[in-house]
Structures are given as structure tokens and as C-alpha cells.
Design a protein around this motif. Structure first.
Motif, mmCIF file in Angstrom:
data_model
loop_
_atom_site.group_PDB
_atom_site.id
_atom_site.type_symbol
_atom_site.label_atom_id
_atom_site.label_comp_id
_atom_site.label_asym_id
_atom_site.label_seq_id
_atom_site.Cartn_x
_atom_site.Cartn_y
_atom_site.Cartn_z
ATOM 1 N N ARG A 1 -5.233 20.024 0.869
ATOM 2 C CA ARG A 1 -4.512 20.494 1.890
ATOM 3 C C ARG A 1 -3.660 19.559 2.528
ATOM 4 N NH1 ARG A 1 -7.497 24.045 6.274
ATOM 5 N NH2 ARG A 1 -5.335 24.082 6.812
ATOM 6 N N THR A 2 -2.467 19.583 1.975
ATOM 7 C CA THR A 2 -1.316 18.548 2.421
ATOM 8 C C THR A 2 -1.095 18.418 3.746
ATOM 9 O OG1 THR A 2 0.591 19.854 1.966
ATOM 10 C CG2 THR A 2 -0.315 18.886 0.133
ATOM 11 N N ARG A 3 -1.161 19.698 4.492
ATOM 12 C CA ARG A 3 -0.729 19.717 6.107
ATOM 13 C C ARG A 3 0.928 19.855 6.100
ATOM 14 N NH1 ARG A 3 -5.192 20.965 9.235
ATOM 15 N NH2 ARG A 3 -6.930 20.105 7.961
ATOM 16 N N MET B 1 0.820 -1.110 0.053
ATOM 17 C CA MET B 1 -0.134 -0.071 -0.131
ATOM 18 C C MET B 1 0.944 1.198 -0.032
ATOM 19 S SD MET B 1 -3.263 -0.605 -0.141
ATOM 20 C CE MET B 1 -4.376 -1.776 0.084
ATOM 21 N N PHE B 2 2.092 1.147 0.638
ATOM 22 C CA PHE B 2 3.044 2.511 0.538
ATOM 23 C C PHE B 2 3.425 2.612 -0.938
ATOM 24 C CE2 PHE B 2 7.431 3.809 1.309
ATOM 25 C CZ PHE B 2 7.209 5.274 1.470
ATOM 26 N N THR B 3 3.130 3.782 -1.290
ATOM 27 C CA THR B 3 3.609 4.154 -2.739
ATOM 28 C C THR B 3 4.997 4.138 -3.135
ATOM 29 O OG1 THR B 3 3.261 6.428 -2.015
ATOM 30 C CG2 THR B 3 1.230 5.201 -3.225
ATOM 31 N N GLY B 4 5.789 4.383 -1.997
ATOM 32 C CA GLY B 4 7.328 4.376 -2.469
ATOM 33 C C GLY B 4 7.713 3.058 -3.133
ATOM 34 N N GLY C 1 7.926 20.417 8.128
ATOM 35 C CA GLY C 1 7.442 19.102 9.068
ATOM 36 C C GLY C 1 5.617 19.284 8.891
ATOM 37 N N ARG C 2 4.979 18.511 9.328
ATOM 38 C CA ARG C 2 3.465 18.661 8.936
ATOM 39 C C ARG C 2 2.624 19.480 10.097
ATOM 40 N NH1 ARG C 2 1.257 15.338 5.435
ATOM 41 N NH2 ARG C 2 -0.771 15.087 6.779
ATOM 42 N N SER C 3 1.740 20.172 9.619
ATOM 43 C CA SER C 3 1.103 20.889 10.875
ATOM 44 C C SER C 3 0.764 19.976 11.997
ATOM 45 C CB SER C 3 -0.304 21.903 10.329
ATOM 46 O OG SER C 3 -0.830 21.001 9.556
ATOM 47 N N ALA D 1 9.972 10.785 1.621
ATOM 48 C CA ALA D 1 8.872 10.095 2.215
ATOM 49 C C ALA D 1 8.711 10.623 3.798
ATOM 50 C CB ALA D 1 8.808 8.669 2.115
ATOM 51 N N GLU D 2 9.763 11.112 4.316
ATOM 52 C CA GLU D 2 9.539 11.646 5.757
ATOM 53 C C GLU D 2 10.503 12.700 5.937
ATOM 54 O OE1 GLU D 2 11.295 8.270 7.682
ATOM 55 O OE2 GLU D 2 13.262 8.570 7.690
ATOM 56 N N PRO D 3 10.180 13.689 6.747
ATOM 57 C CA PRO D 3 11.028 14.767 6.819
ATOM 58 C C PRO D 3 12.332 14.390 7.338
ATOM 59 C CG PRO D 3 8.950 15.031 8.388
ATOM 60 C CD PRO D 3 9.081 13.375 7.671
ATOM 61 N N HIS D 4 13.105 15.329 6.757
ATOM 62 C CA HIS D 4 14.687 15.246 7.262
ATOM 63 C C HIS D 4 15.331 16.479 7.170
ATOM 64 C CE1 HIS D 4 14.495 14.108 3.173
ATOM 65 N NE2 HIS D 4 15.756 14.389 2.834
ATOM 66 N N SER D 5 16.209 16.712 7.807
ATOM 67 C CA SER D 5 16.955 18.060 7.794
ATOM 68 C C SER D 5 18.355 17.831 6.700
ATOM 69 C CB SER D 5 17.505 18.343 9.345
ATOM 70 O OG SER D 5 18.409 17.278 9.566
ATOM 71 N N PHE E 1 9.849 14.226 -2.812
ATOM 72 C CA PHE E 1 8.575 14.396 -2.203
ATOM 73 C C PHE E 1 7.641 13.497 -2.910
ATOM 74 C CE2 PHE E 1 4.643 16.209 -1.512
ATOM 75 C CZ PHE E 1 4.529 16.446 -0.231
ATOM 76 N N GLY E 2 6.656 12.836 -2.068
ATOM 77 C CA GLY E 2 5.481 12.295 -2.641
ATOM 78 C C GLY E 2 4.493 12.318 -1.689
ATOM 79 N N MET E 3 3.333 11.895 -2.144
ATOM 80 C CA MET E 3 2.121 11.794 -1.385
ATOM 81 C C MET E 3 1.215 11.018 -2.134
ATOM 82 S SD MET E 3 -0.177 15.355 -0.275
ATOM 83 C CE MET E 3 -0.104 15.056 1.467
HETATM 84 P P1 AMP Z 1 1.860 9.007 2.457
HETATM 85 O O1 AMP Z 1 1.224 9.604 1.131
HETATM 86 O O2 AMP Z 1 1.085 8.611 3.391
HETATM 87 O O3 AMP Z 1 3.138 8.154 1.928
HETATM 88 O O4 AMP Z 1 2.675 10.359 2.942
HETATM 89 C C1 AMP Z 1 2.949 11.723 2.428
HETATM 90 C C2 AMP Z 1 3.547 12.533 3.447
HETATM 91 O O5 AMP Z 1 4.925 12.093 3.665
HETATM 92 C C3 AMP Z 1 3.584 13.897 2.981
HETATM 93 O O6 AMP Z 1 2.372 14.725 3.114
HETATM 94 C C4 AMP Z 1 4.730 14.207 4.022
HETATM 95 O O7 AMP Z 1 4.125 14.766 4.946
HETATM 96 C C5 AMP Z 1 5.588 13.247 3.866
HETATM 97 N N1 AMP Z 1 6.683 13.494 2.946
HETATM 98 C C6 AMP Z 1 6.769 12.726 1.696
HETATM 99 N N2 AMP Z 1 8.027 13.074 1.283
HETATM 100 C C7 AMP Z 1 8.638 13.871 1.878
HETATM 101 C C8 AMP Z 1 9.995 14.493 1.910
HETATM 102 N N3 AMP Z 1 10.736 14.472 0.915
HETATM 103 N N4 AMP Z 1 10.185 15.320 3.098
HETATM 104 C C9 AMP Z 1 9.543 15.492 4.076
HETATM 105 N N5 AMP Z 1 8.207 14.822 4.102
HETATM 106 C C10 AMP Z 1 7.817 14.012 3.195
#
Ligand code: AMP
Ligand code: ZN
Length: 444
Positions: A310-312, A148-151, A336-338, A223-227, A246-248
Motif C-alpha cells: 500500500r503506497t498511500r 539513504m535517499f535512493t534518488g 498526493g499521498r493519502s 520524488a515529490e508531487p508536482h502539478s 516516480f520511485g519509491m
Molecule cells: P521515498 O521512497 O522515501 O523516497 O518516497 C517515495 C514517495 O515519494 C512516493 O511514495 C511518493 O509519495 C513520492 N514520489 C516519488 N516520486 C514521485 C513523483 N514523481 N510524483 C509525486 N510523488 C512522488
């Protein structure tokens, strides 16, 4: 029988729209190097076509691109309320796949895809990978979760579309990953950043030096926040460039935005999306350079187009031109996300602010965990972080803890408890890292 074992010539040519750029820096030169005027004209045309399907809005209401602001926002809640198929815009027989993301509360969300949606998604990913120098003779190992995870499937189809030998290694099992990297001559890996640091640790334990013992040249991390500090660490460890992806799921999955070789923000593909940044409270647009909530409108999706989603996610526009020749908007790494924002004693804090400081200490490894608790009066924050090397020097540890506390206070304006723990003692996840445990919720 395979009569073509030594040749990487594609049997059928790549899509006529994309992939014409072999020998070029661009996967789709025509789209990638459009001027701003051309991009905006294309967006207006595609926006009008998208709203044609929506009740109550006629293309006449959309005369300029700014008219997108007349449209209502869509939220994750809307997707939940219409679970599972209520947001679909095509007959079910035209849908060929769904992905679902599970929320912490309520129904999961479902994203439907037509054949064409999958094809466009693969184009976006292929475009990104081409942009950072990958070509059909590369070997791409996708060390991200499948299912299910799109990555997983997202990068799989994109890398195949580009024409690379693609290894669906999936997440975890680091010893096997390392064997594949060596035996298959892997040149590029995609993984969540927290997994790359884990993979490196295992390489070190196994005496494998990624710089000399592998053919790696590119990492795609996202897929996740990183600095920025975390990214630099990863690049130093692995000896290769790591590009932010970045993906969603709601937009398709990975592919929405990706860094070019300039590594100065991610190009969000404006032939596929309208990108807005708004103040999350007033929902009014903010000027370029100012942080706000990322709002995305899909322009090419058939099964489930989304208007002003609204991506948050909180970020900002860095620019709309780039020395790489692409004029698609450059978006800063996500702050980050709100929903990730921690409010402690009235101070707003994002986990990434803490990560940024921790990553500046060479004595520390990359894994950390923030725990929030409440005693009678106050909220408290404990930051546990792994040490890179074991040490018995108690005085040195105390001095290090003190210095970390001081630097964190400068950044977040309150003093957390800092605990240095040995490497490997904090939990690791195979998917997106869990950085914050909020135990206060019990009392609220
Ligand atoms: P999902 O669709 O459930 O895999 O999650 C999407 C969310 O993952 C996004 O709305 C972001 O909050 C986070 N995300 C995806 N790519 C990044 C990235 N490159 N940097 C930070 N957050 C990310
Ligand atoms: Zn660029």
C-alpha cells in the motif's frame, strides 16, 4: 594508464538482456513492446514464482492474474514492525546494500538489496533514460541527494548502465552545479522539481541562460508531487522537456515509472511490478480512470519482495496502450499521498490543488508554503507565496492577492489567507520540498 581516452566504446558489452537497442527507440525492445497478453502472461509466471517463497500460499492459488487479489496487503507498518531485517527473504550474506527511509514516527524502514536487485534496478532507470532520448554520448548530472535517499545511487547506477558520463553532483551548491553544467557539457539533469526552480533562479542571478549557455536537452524530475503547471514552468524556464519520474524505496527507488516522450502519464514497468488501483477505504479495485490508492507487487525482487504494497499514493490509470509503442500501463501524476490530505472545515484538500492555481500566475515565483492554524472555532489556512519580481505598487499587490484568493476558493471551496512575500524569503529544502506546516496538531 588509459589508452582509450577519446572513445566511448564500452569496454565490456552491456547486459545481454537490456541495452541491445542502440539505434532503436527502446532500451529493451522485446520487453517494452510486448502486447498486453504477453505482459500479463509474464506477470502471472513471475507472480507465481514470487509467492512460492511466501508461507501459506501455493502457486496453485494463483491461477490467473486476478488472483493477486487473494493475497494480503503489505503496509509500511509491517516494515516498521519487522525492523531492521525481518522482511528479508534471503540469507544476509546475499544482501549487498540497504537503504532506509526515516518516518516521522516509530522505526525507520529498511530495504535490502541483493546484487541482482541492484542490477535490475539499474536496468529500470537505464530503460527510462533511454526512453527519453538519452544515449551513451550524453552527460548526466545527478543533482539529487545521495546516501539513504535512493534518488542518488539509483540514478547513478542507471545512468552508468546506459553508458553515460555520470556526474554525482548531489543536491545543493547551485553555483558549483552551474559550473559543472557548463564545463562538463551536461545534457541531462535529474533533480527534485523544487530544486530545479531554485537552480534556475541562481542561473538567472548569474546571467546564465540555460537555452544558450548550456547543452541541456532533458530533465528528469520526480520524488515529490508536482502539478502539470509546475512542470510546464520548469520546461519554459530551462527550455527543455522535463519528464516525470516516480520511485519509491520499498520498490527499489527511482525507475518504477517514467514518462515517455508522449508525456501522457508514466509507464509503470509491468515486467517488474503488478499495478493495482484500489479504493483506499474498501480496498476494492476501481475502474481505469478513477482515482484510488496505488498498490504495487514486486515481481523480480530477491531480497525483499513485497506483495500488494500500500503506497498511500493517490493516482489513476490513464491507459494501457500508447503511441510510443509501449503497452505498459500509463499512470497519472500523483495527486498526493493519502497522508498529505488536509481536512479543513470538513473539506478535503491536497497541496497540489493549491500549487496548480498558484503556478498559473506569472507574477508568482515557484516557492510556496501552506500553514494550517486553529483559532477558537475554526481551522485556517494561510498560503504564502513568493513574488517573481519586487514591486512597490500596493494597489496592484492587493488586487493580485484578491484574485489568487478567488481562484483558490473556486478550487478548494474555502477562502485561505494569501500572503505575497518577496523572493527568497520562504525556506528551501535540498531534498523533498516541505509544502505544508500543520500547527493545528498541537491542539489535537
Ligand atoms: P521515498 O521512497 O522515501 O523516497 O518516497 C517515495 C514517495 O515519494 C512516493 O511514495 C511518493 O509519495 C513520492 N514520489 C516519488 N516520486 C514521485 C513523483 N514523481 N510524483 C509525486 N510523488 C512522488
Ligand atoms: Zn508511451
Amino acid at each position: 594508464m588509459n589508452m582509450n581516452t577519446n572513445s566511448k566504446e564500452p569496454i565490456t558489452p552491456l547486459s545481454t538482456k537490456e541495452g541491445q537497442g542502440s539505434g532503436s527507440a527502446y532500451f529493451n525492445p522485446e520487453i517494452e513492446t510486448m502486447t498486453r497478453e504477453q505482459i500479463e502472461a509474464l506477470q502471472l509466471e513471475r507472480l507465481q514464482a514470487t509467492v512460492r517463497a511466501e508461507a501459506g500460499i501455493t502457486p496453485d492459488d494463483i491461477k490467473t492474474l486476478a488472483d493477486v487479489r487473494k493475497l494480503p496487503f503489505t503496509t509500511k507498518q509491517d516494515l516498521r514492525e519487522t525492523y531492521p531485517f525481518g522482511m528479508s527473504c534471503v540469507p544476509m550474506k546475499d544482501c549487498v546494500r540497504l537503504h532506509s527511509s526515516s518516518g516521522t514516527t516509530g522505526n525507520p524502514t529498511v530495504i535490502l538489496h541483493t546484487k541482482n536487485d541492484l542490477d535490475e534496478w539499474a536496468n529500470q532507470v537505464a530503460r527510462n533514460l533511454w526512453m527519453v532520448g538519452l544515449r551513451p554520448d550524453d552527460v548526466f548530472q545527478n543533482s539529487s541527494g545521495y546516501g539513504m535517499f535512493t534518488g542518488g545511487l539509483g540514478f547513478q547506477y542507471g545512468a552508468e548502465k546506459l553508458g553515460m558520463l555520470t556526474v554525482p553532483a548531489a543536491a545543493g551548491n547551485s553555483l558549483r552545479q552551474i559550473k559543472f553544467i557548463k564545463d562538463f557539457g551536461t545534457t541531462a539533469i535529474h533533480a527534485v522539481p523544487s530544486y530545479v526552480t531554485r537552480l534556475y533562479e541562481v542561473m538567472k542571478e548569474e546571467g546564465v541562460d540555460p537555452r544558450c549557455d548550456t547543452k541541456l536537452k532533458v530533465l528528469a524530475i520526480g520524488a515529490e508531487p508536482h502539478s502539470e503547471e509546475q512542470r510546464k514552468r520548469i520546461e519554459e524556464m530551462m527550455g527543455v522537456k522535463a519528464y516525470n519520474s516516480f520511485g519509491m524505496s520499498e520498490m527499489c527507488g527511482p525507475g518504477v515509472g517514467f514518462e515517455c516522450p508522449e508525456q501522457n502519464g508514466m509507464h509503470f514497468w509491468e515486467d517488474y511490478y503488478i499495478v493495482e488501483i484500489v479504493n483506499p477505504e474498501t480496498l476494492e479495485p476501481v475502474p481505469d480512470g478513477e482515482i484510488g490508492e496505488l498498490i504495487l507487487t514486486t515481481l523480480c525482487r530477491e531480497a525483499m519482495p513485497l506483495l500488494r504494497y500500500r503506497t498511500r499514493d493517490l493516482t489513476r490509470v490513464l491507459g494501457r496502450t500508447c503511441p510510443c509503442g509501449r503497452n505498459h500501463v500509463r499512470i497519472d501524476r500523483m495527486k498526493g499521498r493519502s497522508d498529505d490530505m488536509m481536512v479543513l472545515r470538513g473539506v478535503n484538500i491536497f497541496p497540489i490543488q493549491i500549487e496548480k492555481i498558484l503556478m498559473q500566475f506569472s507574477e508568482l515565483a515557484s516557492n510556496y508554503l501552506i500553514t494550517l492554524t486553529t483559532d477558537e472555532e475554526n481551522d485556517n489556512m494561510t498560503v504564502e507565496v513568493e513574488l517573481d519580481r519586487p514591486t512597490d505598487d500596493y494597489k496592484q499587490l492587493q488586487a493580485l492577492e484578491k484574485e489568487i484568493r478567488r481562484r483558490l476558493k473556486d478550487e478548494i471551496l474555502l477562502t485561505p489567507i494569501v500572503k505575497l512575500v518577496s523572493k527568497g524569503s520562504l525556506p528551501v529544502s535540498e531534498g523533498k520540498a516541505v509544502r505544508v506546516v500543520d500547527k493545528r496538531k498541537v491542539y489535537q
